[in-house]
Write a protein that holds these residues in place. Structure first.
Motif, mmCIF file in Angstrom:
data_model
loop_
_atom_site.group_PDB
_atom_site.id
_atom_site.type_symbol
_atom_site.label_atom_id
_atom_site.label_comp_id
_atom_site.label_asym_id
_atom_site.label_seq_id
_atom_site.Cartn_x
_atom_site.Cartn_y
_atom_site.Cartn_z
ATOM 1 N N GLY A 1 3.543 4.613 -3.887
ATOM 2 C CA GLY A 1 2.680 3.914 -2.925
ATOM 3 C C GLY A 1 1.425 3.393 -3.592
ATOM 4 N N ASN A 2 0.381 3.237 -2.774
ATOM 5 C CA ASN A 2 -0.868 2.592 -3.199
ATOM 6 C C ASN A 2 -1.371 3.017 -4.575
ATOM 7 N N ASP A 3 -1.418 4.330 -4.841
ATOM 8 C CA ASP A 3 -2.045 4.783 -6.083
ATOM 9 C C ASP A 3 -1.135 4.632 -7.291
ATOM 10 N N GLN A 4 0.132 4.345 -7.055
ATOM 11 C CA GLN A 4 1.016 4.061 -8.192
ATOM 12 C C GLN A 4 0.753 2.629 -8.669
ATOM 13 N N GLY A 5 0.270 1.786 -7.748
ATOM 14 C CA GLY A 5 -0.175 0.484 -8.232
ATOM 15 C C GLY A 5 0.427 -0.715 -7.540
ATOM 16 N N PHE A 6 1.449 -0.533 -6.698
ATOM 17 C CA PHE A 6 1.970 -1.684 -5.960
ATOM 18 C C PHE A 6 1.405 -1.589 -4.545
ATOM 19 N N LEU A 7 0.705 -2.644 -4.117
ATOM 20 C CA LEU A 7 -0.018 -2.575 -2.846
ATOM 21 C C LEU A 7 0.628 -3.437 -1.771
ATOM 22 N N GLY A 8 0.199 -3.193 -0.535
ATOM 23 C CA GLY A 8 0.726 -3.970 0.585
ATOM 24 C C GLY A 8 2.070 -3.411 1.029
ATOM 25 N N ILE A 9 2.646 -4.040 2.030
ATOM 26 C CA ILE A 9 3.880 -3.526 2.621
ATOM 27 C C ILE A 9 5.029 -3.631 1.622
ATOM 28 N N VAL A 10 5.202 -4.827 1.071
ATOM 29 C CA VAL A 10 6.302 -5.029 0.122
ATOM 30 C C VAL A 10 6.038 -4.215 -1.145
ATOM 31 N N GLY A 11 4.786 -4.238 -1.608
ATOM 32 C CA GLY A 11 4.436 -3.484 -2.818
ATOM 33 C C GLY A 11 4.716 -2.005 -2.635
ATOM 34 N N ALA A 12 4.314 -1.452 -1.489
ATOM 35 C CA ALA A 12 4.515 -0.018 -1.256
ATOM 36 C C ALA A 12 6.008 0.314 -1.243
ATOM 37 N N MET A 13 6.804 -0.530 -0.595
ATOM 38 C CA MET A 13 8.253 -0.257 -0.571
ATOM 39 C C MET A 13 8.831 -0.316 -1.988
ATOM 40 N N LEU A 14 8.390 -1.322 -2.760
ATOM 41 C CA LEU A 14 8.887 -1.433 -4.142
ATOM 42 C C LEU A 14 8.464 -0.229 -4.970
ATOM 43 N N SER A 15 7.263 0.272 -4.695
ATOM 44 C CA SER A 15 6.786 1.446 -5.414
ATOM 45 C C SER A 15 7.679 2.654 -5.104
ATOM 46 N N GLY A 16 7.970 2.858 -3.821
ATOM 47 C CA GLY A 16 8.844 3.984 -3.442
ATOM 48 C C GLY A 16 10.195 3.885 -4.133
ATOM 49 N N ILE A 17 10.743 2.676 -4.145
ATOM 50 C CA ILE A 17 12.055 2.468 -4.769
ATOM 51 C C ILE A 17 11.977 2.737 -6.268
ATOM 52 N N SER A 18 10.953 2.159 -6.928
ATOM 53 C CA SER A 18 10.935 2.272 -8.388
ATOM 54 C C SER A 18 10.635 3.699 -8.834
ATOM 55 N N MET A 19 9.806 4.425 -8.088
ATOM 56 C CA MET A 19 9.539 5.817 -8.469
ATOM 57 C C MET A 19 10.773 6.700 -8.203
ATOM 58 N N ALA A 20 11.505 6.404 -7.130
ATOM 59 C CA ALA A 20 12.744 7.153 -6.860
ATOM 60 C C ALA A 20 13.758 6.888 -7.974
ATOM 61 N N ASN A 21 13.858 5.628 -8.380
ATOM 62 C CA ASN A 21 14.795 5.282 -9.465
ATOM 63 C C ASN A 21 14.399 5.984 -10.759
ATOM 64 N N LEU A 22 13.106 5.845 -11.118
ATOM 65 C CA LEU A 22 12.634 6.316 -12.426
ATOM 66 C C LEU A 22 12.671 7.838 -12.548
ATOM 67 N N HIS A 23 12.195 8.533 -11.511
ATOM 68 C CA HIS A 23 11.990 9.977 -11.665
ATOM 69 C C HIS A 23 13.105 10.833 -11.084
ATOM 70 N N VAL A 24 14.024 10.221 -10.333
ATOM 71 C CA VAL A 24 15.124 11.022 -9.782
ATOM 72 C C VAL A 24 16.470 10.442 -10.205
ATOM 73 N N LEU A 25 16.719 9.190 -9.879
ATOM 74 C CA LEU A 25 18.077 8.664 -10.072
ATOM 75 C C LEU A 25 18.410 8.404 -11.530
ATOM 76 N N LYS A 26 17.404 8.010 -12.344
ATOM 77 C CA LYS A 26 17.713 7.693 -13.748
ATOM 78 C C LYS A 26 17.537 8.898 -14.654
ATOM 79 N N LYS A 27 17.206 10.049 -14.079
ATOM 80 C CA LYS A 27 16.936 11.219 -14.938
ATOM 81 C C LYS A 27 18.213 11.794 -15.508
#
Ligand SMILES: Cc1cc2nc3c(=O)[nH]c(=O)nc-3n(C[C@H](O)[C@H](O)[C@H](O)COP(=O)(O)OP(=O)(O)OC[C@H]3O[C@@H](n4cnc5c(N)ncnc54)[C@H](O)[C@@H]3O)c2cc1C
Length: 463
Positions: free
Chosen positions: A437-463
């Motif tokens: 979300g916001n503190d990861q660096g992608f802001l706004g509605i679309v940014g926040a959703m992209l942040s959730g997706i990319s952090m889920a991919n990076l730290h859970v799905l790609k591990k």
């Protein structure tokens, strides 16, 4: 009895938390979203007051591209969430404006029109502006390892007219900058592309549409959301968050915890962190928002602009105001002025200005109410330079402040865009705790959703 165990616990049912939950549950992770409040959406939730329905934050969704556009952030987001862009029922803006004393730049969802508008009003800057646009197009804003650089410095190395520089920064900062005065260049690029190169749109039903689509999808793919279920503490042992304690005393465990509560706010939940040294890291930029229900659309008074980003001062100041509000710059949004096929059931106008959290939260209740009454006409005075006088068409007004934002989202200082120093990798001091979300660096509605997706991919799905 052993605490219930999840693959992933997500703190917060805002845009980033819900998007992360969909992504993870789709790949069969056992996911639980914990939300302290009774309504989902966080900074972009909704509420009812005086018999009217309000969105907390939705002026417009940025990053709009027409359905079928390939490779755009909105298209990627939908693909990752197995949604269709049509699910959000987005309706494009009509036309927006950047208004400074004696000059106006118009833009819509056709970027070429904006280029022509800049060239027409700043002919001497034509080549410089076109070079800046090329630089923005070539910049990889998704590089999580990129070093932060000053946006003002980079933009000033292309453009030499301070007025044009301020006119570009004004909407981009107000719609997505956590730092005072300057803006990290990567963030400038993200916002430039999302507002000018792509565009603005809004679902006719407002933010409820977006939240309902996300919540339905979480359910469909097997995730769980628990409302009125705040996280009180994260218990830490040997560099890992071992258990999650809820406000009601219940304990849960998870392999991974993803938090959208904010970086400092999340660390303050950890029982190995001292809260005081963290406080200066938190963001400070917040806003007041005035939403008035009107008995007729502003279009009937001759105003068909979707959003006006305005500044009435000599230079544009983006900083925490010394007073309770800085009405010299802000946003005027007319939710009626999107290209719907039929009018909205209720007409409204939204006005947003920078505000001082400490000032508003230090006021006793009676003075708080009086301060709102005092600032309303002062904000109207500025806003009425850009819209026809609508005051005798008002049937109801809600006025919320940084204090309200803190109360409903838990964000320190009511900071709408989080902390200035973003944690792009999402990592914390704990090996199984990440932020989105916001503190990861992608802001706004679309940014926040992209942040959730990319952090889920990076730290859970790609591990
Ligand atoms: C007035 C205003 C206008 C805006 N206008 C726009 C706009 O027009 N367009 C746009 O794109 N963006 C806009 N935004 C910004 C946008 O809303 C945010 O960037 C985005 O919603 C952030 O989502 P998030 O998931 O990162 O965080 P949040 O929405 O803050 O979600 C975090 C969630 O975590 C919950 N939470 C916090 N602590 C705990 C805890 N301990 N336990 C359980 N739950 C917890 C909170 O209640 C919240 O629901 C606006 C914001 C505001 C406030």
């Amino acid at each position: 009895m052993a605490p219930t165990h999840y693959d992933v616990i997500i703190i917060g049912a805002g845009m980033s938390g819900l998007a992360a939950a969909i992504r993870l549950a789709y790949f069969e992770r056992k996911v639980l979203v914990l939300e302290r409040h009774y309504a989902a959406g966080g900074l972009n939730s909704y509420y009812a007051l005086g018999g009217y329905q309000f969105d907390v934050g939705l002026h417009a969704m940025t990053n709009y591209v027409p359905p079928g556009t390939r490779g755009a952030p909105l298209t990627k987001l939908c693909r990752q969430l197995r949604l269709r862009p049509e699910d959000f029922a987005l309706v494009p803006q009509y036309q927006s404006e950047i208004r400074f004393p004696g000059i106006m730049l118009r833009f819509n969802n056709d970027f070429e029109c904006f280029i022509q508008e800049v060239i027409e009003h700043f002919p001497a800057q034509k080549d410089n502006f076109l070079r800046l646009v090329r630089c923005i197009r070539d910049y990889d804003e998704l590089d999580l390892e990129a070093k932060p650089i000053s946006g003002r410095q980079v933009v000033s190395s292309y453009l030499t007219d301070p007025l044009l520089i301020d006119m570009l920064f004004c909407p981009l900062m107000i719609y997505g900058n956590a730092a005072e005065r300057d803006m990290e260049f990567g963030q400038f690029v993200v916002m430039f592309k999302s507002i000018f190169c792509e565009g603005l749109a809004r679902p006719r039903e407002g933010v409820r549409r977006i939240i309902n689509v996300l919540r339905r999808k979480v359910r469909e793919v097997g995730g769980t959301v628990r409302m009125k279920c705040g996280v009180k503490a994260l218990h830490v042992k040997d560099g890992r968050a071992r258990s999650v304690e809820l406000d009601n005393g219940e304990a849960l465990t998870a392999d991974t915890i993803l938090s959208s509560a904010g970086y400092v706010e999340t660390l303050r939940l950890c029982d190995d962190c001292e809260p005081e040294p963290l406080a200066p890291l938190a963001g400070r930029l917040s806003f007041v928002e005035i939403i008035s229900i009107l008995d007729a659309p502003l279009k009937h008074l001759g105003h068909d602009t979707t959003i006006v980003f305005y500044n009435t001062a000599k230079a544009f100041h983006y900083e925490v105001p010394k007073d309770l509000v800085d009405p010299r710059s802000g946003v005027i949004c007319c939710p009626d002025n999107f290209l719907y096929d039929k009018p909205l059931p209720k007409s409204m106008i939204r006005m947003t200005c920078l505000a001082n959290f400490d000032g508003w939260s230090g006021l006793p209740e009676a003075e708080y109410v009086a301060a709102k009454a005092e600032w309303l006409p002062r904000i109207h005075r500025e806003v009425l330079q850009f819209v026809p006088d609508f005051r005798d068409r008002i049937v109801f007004t809600d006025f919320f402040t940084p204090r309200t934002i803190k109360q409903w989202t838990g964000h320190l200082n009511g900071a709408v865009y989080g902390m200035p120093g973003k944690i792009k990798t999402g990592r914390t001091h704990l090996e199984n705790l990440f932020i989105c979300g916001n503190d990861q660096g992608f802001l706004g509605i679309v940014g926040a959703m992209l942040s959730g997706i990319s952090m889920a991919n990076l730290h859970v799905l790609k591990k």
